[in-house]
Design a protein around this motif. Structure first.
Motif, PDB file in Angstrom:
ATOM      1  N   GLY A 151       0.613  -0.767   0.339  1.00  0.00           N
ATOM      2  CA  GLY A 151       0.015  -0.072   0.344  1.00  0.00           C
ATOM      3  C   GLY A 151       0.588   1.681   0.445  1.00  0.00           C
ATOM      4  O   GLY A 151       0.140   2.267  -0.646  1.00  0.00           O
ATOM      5  N   LYS A 152       1.960   0.958   0.668  1.00  0.00           N
ATOM      6  CA  LYS A 152       2.715   2.151   1.394  1.00  0.00           C
ATOM      7  C   LYS A 152       3.786   2.504  -0.408  1.00  0.00           C
ATOM      8  O   LYS A 152       3.766   3.957  -0.749  1.00  0.00           O
ATOM      9  CB  LYS A 152       3.456   2.407   1.878  1.00  0.00           C
ATOM     10  N   ARG A 153       4.307   1.512  -0.677  1.00  0.00           N
ATOM     11  CA  ARG A 153       5.215   1.855  -1.808  1.00  0.00           C
ATOM     12  C   ARG A 153       4.778   1.518  -2.814  1.00  0.00           C
ATOM     13  O   ARG A 153       5.551   2.163  -3.967  1.00  0.00           O
ATOM     14  CB  ARG A 153       6.195   1.231  -1.750  1.00  0.00           C
ATOM     15  N   LEU A 154       4.055   0.421  -3.350  1.00  0.00           N
ATOM     16  CA  LEU A 154       3.808   0.630  -4.575  1.00  0.00           C
ATOM     17  C   LEU A 154       2.476   0.577  -4.959  1.00  0.00           C
ATOM     18  O   LEU A 154       2.209   1.671  -5.770  1.00  0.00           O
ATOM     19  CB  LEU A 154       3.371  -1.273  -4.680  1.00  0.00           C
ATOM     20  N   ASP A 155       1.140   0.294  -4.598  1.00  0.00           N
ATOM     21  CA  ASP A 155      -0.323   0.630  -4.512  1.00  0.00           C
ATOM     22  C   ASP A 155      -0.221   2.268  -4.796  1.00  0.00           C
ATOM     23  O   ASP A 155      -1.170   3.414  -5.485  1.00  0.00           O
ATOM     24  CB  ASP A 155      -1.345   0.743  -3.603  1.00  0.00           C
ATOM     25  N   ALA A 161       6.666 -13.976   4.124  1.00  0.00           N
ATOM     26  CA  ALA A 161       5.046 -13.629   4.245  1.00  0.00           C
ATOM     27  C   ALA A 161       5.224 -12.396   3.888  1.00  0.00           C
ATOM     28  O   ALA A 161       4.077 -12.026   3.178  1.00  0.00           O
ATOM     29  CB  ALA A 161       5.241 -13.219   6.266  1.00  0.00           C
ATOM     30  N   VAL A 162       6.245 -11.404   3.463  1.00  0.00           N
ATOM     31  CA  VAL A 162       5.775 -10.257   2.795  1.00  0.00           C
ATOM     32  C   VAL A 162       5.359 -10.592   1.175  1.00  0.00           C
ATOM     33  O   VAL A 162       4.706  -9.724   0.515  1.00  0.00           O
ATOM     34  CB  VAL A 162       7.015  -9.161   2.627  1.00  0.00           C
ATOM     35  N   ALA A 163       5.984 -11.720   0.727  1.00  0.00           N
ATOM     36  CA  ALA A 163       5.260 -11.968  -0.456  1.00  0.00           C
ATOM     37  C   ALA A 163       4.486 -13.265  -0.196  1.00  0.00           C
ATOM     38  O   ALA A 163       3.928 -11.900  -1.363  1.00  0.00           O
ATOM     39  CB  ALA A 163       6.649 -13.419  -0.758  1.00  0.00           C
ATOM     40  N   VAL A 164       3.487 -13.111   0.617  1.00  0.00           N
ATOM     41  CA  VAL A 164       2.567 -14.099   0.336  1.00  0.00           C
ATOM     42  C   VAL A 164       1.119 -12.112   0.429  1.00  0.00           C
ATOM     43  O   VAL A 164       0.791 -12.345   0.398  1.00  0.00           O
ATOM     44  CB  VAL A 164       1.665 -14.729   1.461  1.00  0.00           C
ATOM     45  N   GLY A 165       1.892 -11.237   1.085  1.00  0.00           N
ATOM     46  CA  GLY A 165       1.066 -10.333   1.253  1.00  0.00           C
ATOM     47  C   GLY A 165       0.722  -9.257   0.123  1.00  0.00           C
ATOM     48  O   GLY A 165      -0.182  -9.038  -0.718  1.00  0.00           O
ATOM     49  N   MET A 166       2.204  -9.426  -0.880  1.00  0.00           N
ATOM     50  CA  MET A 166       2.049  -9.206  -1.705  1.00  0.00           C
ATOM     51  C   MET A 166       1.128  -9.205  -2.360  1.00  0.00           C
ATOM     52  O   MET A 166       0.766  -8.465  -3.684  1.00  0.00           O
ATOM     53  CB  MET A 166       3.960  -8.264  -2.356  1.00  0.00           C
ATOM     54  N   GLN A 167       1.294 -10.404  -3.113  1.00  0.00           N
ATOM     55  CA  GLN A 167       0.581 -11.586  -4.424  1.00  0.00           C
ATOM     56  C   GLN A 167      -1.086 -11.513  -3.911  1.00  0.00           C
ATOM     57  O   GLN A 167      -1.544 -11.084  -4.490  1.00  0.00           O
ATOM     58  CB  GLN A 167       0.987 -12.833  -4.315  1.00  0.00           C
ATOM     59  N   ALA A 168      -1.035 -10.866  -2.696  1.00  0.00           N
ATOM     60  CA  ALA A 168      -2.743 -10.427  -2.212  1.00  0.00           C
ATOM     61  C   ALA A 168      -3.167  -9.312  -2.757  1.00  0.00           C
ATOM     62  O   ALA A 168      -4.753  -8.911  -3.186  1.00  0.00           O
ATOM     63  CB  ALA A 168      -3.216 -10.835  -1.174  1.00  0.00           C
ATOM     64  N   ARG A 169      -2.048  -8.762  -3.480  1.00  0.00           N
ATOM     65  CA  ARG A 169      -2.042  -7.243  -3.655  1.00  0.00           C
ATOM     66  C   ARG A 169      -2.614  -6.998  -5.300  1.00  0.00           C
ATOM     67  O   ARG A 169      -2.093  -6.228  -6.206  1.00  0.00           O
ATOM     68  CB  ARG A 169      -1.452  -5.794  -3.180  1.00  0.00           C
ATOM     69  N   GLY A 170      -1.976  -8.394  -5.580  1.00  0.00           N
ATOM     70  CA  GLY A 170      -2.010  -8.705  -7.220  1.00  0.00           C
ATOM     71  C   GLY A 170      -0.166  -8.631  -7.933  1.00  0.00           C
ATOM     72  O   GLY A 170      -0.261  -8.023  -9.029  1.00  0.00           O
ATOM     73  N   TYR A 171       0.612  -8.672  -6.978  1.00  0.00           N
ATOM     74  CA  TYR A 171       2.166  -8.726  -7.976  1.00  0.00           C
ATOM     75  C   TYR A 171       2.768  -9.838  -7.636  1.00  0.00           C
ATOM     76  O   TYR A 171       1.925 -10.779  -7.682  1.00  0.00           O
ATOM     77  CB  TYR A 171       2.944  -7.475  -6.570  1.00  0.00           C
TER      78      TYR A 171
END
Length: 614
Positions: free
Chosen positions: A130-134, A360-370
């Motif tokens: 949310g902060k760095r990408l979206d 965990a960061v990978a899992v969180g980011m893929q939830a945002r479509g990355y």
């Protein structure tokens, strides 16, 4: 909702949690009851979510890290009109979306929870996106139990969030004092948690978790705090509202013995409905695609490490696709992931020596479509196995890359050698496991992985190997390459990665002695090319697997499983790392393990001399 209404809503959530666990005959009623006020205030007044559009880019993200308290979450979904009362009472039933611990079978659940200590680490990944990408104003809310605050992974996440100033992240810790078998380490000492969190740069708020007004004020404060993530430490009572179980041991994970009396004590059933506020219109930054990536190419005969080919290919994908992100465990110079950072620093995330947080960061980011590529040494991914296992349960789409695998890394010694990674990754549900042997094959497999689903694992080599394939060669997932074959083959050598050159050399030695052997490069370890292996068994009668990995769960087991359908099993011989290595050169390591060319040739020669093969 005002305070009185919030109190009533919390009681409704407790009643519905009791009803759901009673219908199931199992489940965590008391853990749900302690969190009811926290959930009621969040859903009624603070969560911004469109249940009709779970993919809305402005939606907040709610992670119930204490996943065993799923009944209170499902009760909140009922109050929000997302599910029906009939569905609530299917809790834990076969085929129900309302599983014992939440999973993305429900469209409003981003990540599976239940293995404690994982919700906050994944939430950090979402907040980073949310902060760095979206660059959208959604907030990530994590509801944590106090017991799981003992997990080391929580503190990996706490430090990561603090150093990244994730003020869009709020963790609500339900400090109900009791764990599964007794009191937690710090009981209801809120300051014990607060001191630790503040030391990592967090803003903390201590609150009575059963005072809706105080909880309301705490949430407001969290939303107005800048440059720091916020932890709300809420003192609660496990089993709140029912005297028979309130703040008492021995009731964890059990439905209440007298649910009717409990419901009456809680004031009876209610049918309040919550209008969860819709998110503001927000347009997330759309990742740009500039066509297909221009894959690097390598000349036959050159000596190139597959890790170098991986780094160059990842950088090429970064040029072509804005949805690709790279995550590093502070070894990017070794894995070659740092090649991506040179061109795309805004999509490169350093997770440091915290492999659980890395996954965990990978899992969180893929939830945002990355599409995350998470890289570290193969040996160190074992530390994050539970996160990988849970990622599969989350239906997550992530790519893991383990470099410096096997004894072939040489002098660093056994602590750095990944010789368990095939076994670990093959056991993950729905995983894909790939092991390239040369640079062009690596580039093609990275390209194939980028568009696959599920958990994908690529093993890369530290040392250089000869480029044996042209840049236009194709390597379908589930395939293999037969590098040498003939009508007179006496046996088949099956290799992958580092052992492919050794198998080829062994075949040359044997050919000079008049012993013809087939050589298969089994680059797809899962799914395996059963058809080619079965044909080789038919033709030669004996398969010899050669792997830079322990014999348990590795390439040999993958080969054996190709014959698990009831057909006649050929003679199977496994050459693998069965010794405990020390420090030595790569060549000495392969020889000591019995997987270098001379050892492979000797094993084949022995099979022929003893008449084991025709």
């Amino acid at each position: 909702m005002q305070t009185e209404e919030l109190t009533e809503l919390a009681q409704q959530l407790r009643v519905d949690a009791v009803r759901a666990t009673d219908a199931a005959g199992s489940g965590h009623a008391t853990s749900s009851m302690s969190a009811a006020d926290l959930v009621a205030v969040l859903f009624a007044n603070h969560l911004r979510y469109n249940f009709d559009e779970p993919d809305h880019s402005g939606n907040d993200h709610l992670v119930l890290s204490k996943g065993h308290a799923s009944p209170v979450l499902y009760a909140a979904y009922l109050a929000a009109g997302a599910i029906t009362d009939e569905e609530l009472l299917t809790f834990r039933a076969r085929g129900s979306r309302l599983e014992g611990h939440p999973t993305p079978r429900l469209p409003w659940v981003d990540t599976a929870t239940g293995s404690l200590g994982q919700g906050l680490p994944v939430g950090v990944g979402m907040a980073l996106a949310g902060k760095r990408l979206d660059r959208t104003p959604y907030r990530v809310w994590v509801i944590s139990g106090d017991s799981e605050m003992a997990e080391g992974s929580v503190w990996e996440a706490v430090e990561h969030a603090g150093t990244q100033n994730l003020d869009n992240l709020t963790v609500i810790v339900d400090v109900n004092r009791l764990g599964q078998r007794g009191p937690t380490r710090h009981g209801r000492d809120l300051n014990a948690y607060s001191r630790r969190l503040r030391a990592f740069g967090w803003h903390t708020i201590e609150v009575d978790g059963h005072d809706p007004h105080a909880v309301e004020m705490a949430y407001d404060e969290a939303c107005s705090t800048v440059q720091k993530p916020t932890a709300i430490l809420a003192a609660t009572v496990k089993g709140k509202g029912v005297a028979a179980v309130a703040d008492k041991e021995g009731f964890h994970g059990k439905p209440l013995k007298d649910p009717d009396a409990a419901i009456e004590e809680l004031g009876g059933r209610r049918t309040l409905r919550v209008e969860v506020r819709k998110p503001a219109e927000a347009q997330a930054s759309q990742p740009v695609r500039r066509g297909e990536p221009a894959l690097p190419t390598f000349d036959k005969g050159d000596q190139v490490a597959t890790r170098d080919a991986f780094g160059k290919t990842l950088a090429a994908f970064g040029d072509a696709r804005g949805d690709i992100v790279a995550l590093d465990g502070e070894v990017g110079d070794s894995t070659r992931a740092e090649m991506f950072s040179e061109s795309h620093p805004e999509r490169y995330f350093e997770c440091y020596i915290a492999e659980q947080q890395l996954v965990a960061v990978a899992v969180g980011m893929q939830a945002r479509g990355y599409v995350p590529f998470a890289t570290t040494f193969a040996a160190f991914l074992t530390r994050a196995h539970d996160f990988i296992r849970m990622a599969a349960i989350s239906r997550a789409d992530i790519i893991l890359v383990g470099s410096h695998a096997g004894v072939a890394i040489g002098q660093d010694g056994p602590s750095q050698m990944g010789v368990e990674d095939f076994a670990m990754m093959r056991a993950v549900h729905g995983s894909t496991v790939l092991c390239p042997c040369d640079a062009n094959q690596t580039a093609q497999l990275v390209a194939a992985m980028a568009d696959l689903k599920g958990i994908r694992y690529l093993r890369t080599n530290r040392g250089e190997t000869e480029v044996i394939y042209g840049p236009d060669e194709e390597f379908p997932i589930g395939g293999s390459k037969t590098l040498r074959s003939g009508d007179d083959d006496r046996l088949t050598l099956v290799a992958a990665g580092t052992t492919v050159p050794e198998a080829r050399k062994a075949a040359d030695m044997l050919a000079a002695e008049g012993i013809a052997v087939r050589v298969i490069d089994l680059y797809s370890v899962k799914p395996v090319d059963a058809e080619t292996l079965q044909k080789a068994a038919e033709d030669t009668g004996c398969l010899v697997s050669v792997e830079d990995h322990h014999s348990e769960g590795g390439l040999g087991d993958a080969v054996a499983e190709a014959f698990a359908d009831g057909r006649a099993v050929p003679r199977l011989v496994r050459l693998a790392v069965n010794n405990l290595p020390g420090s030595a050169s790569p060549e000495e390591q392969l020889r000591a393990a019995g997987i270098d060319a001379e050892s492979v040739a000797a094993a084949a020669r022995l099979l022929v001399e003893k008449g084991v093969v025709r």
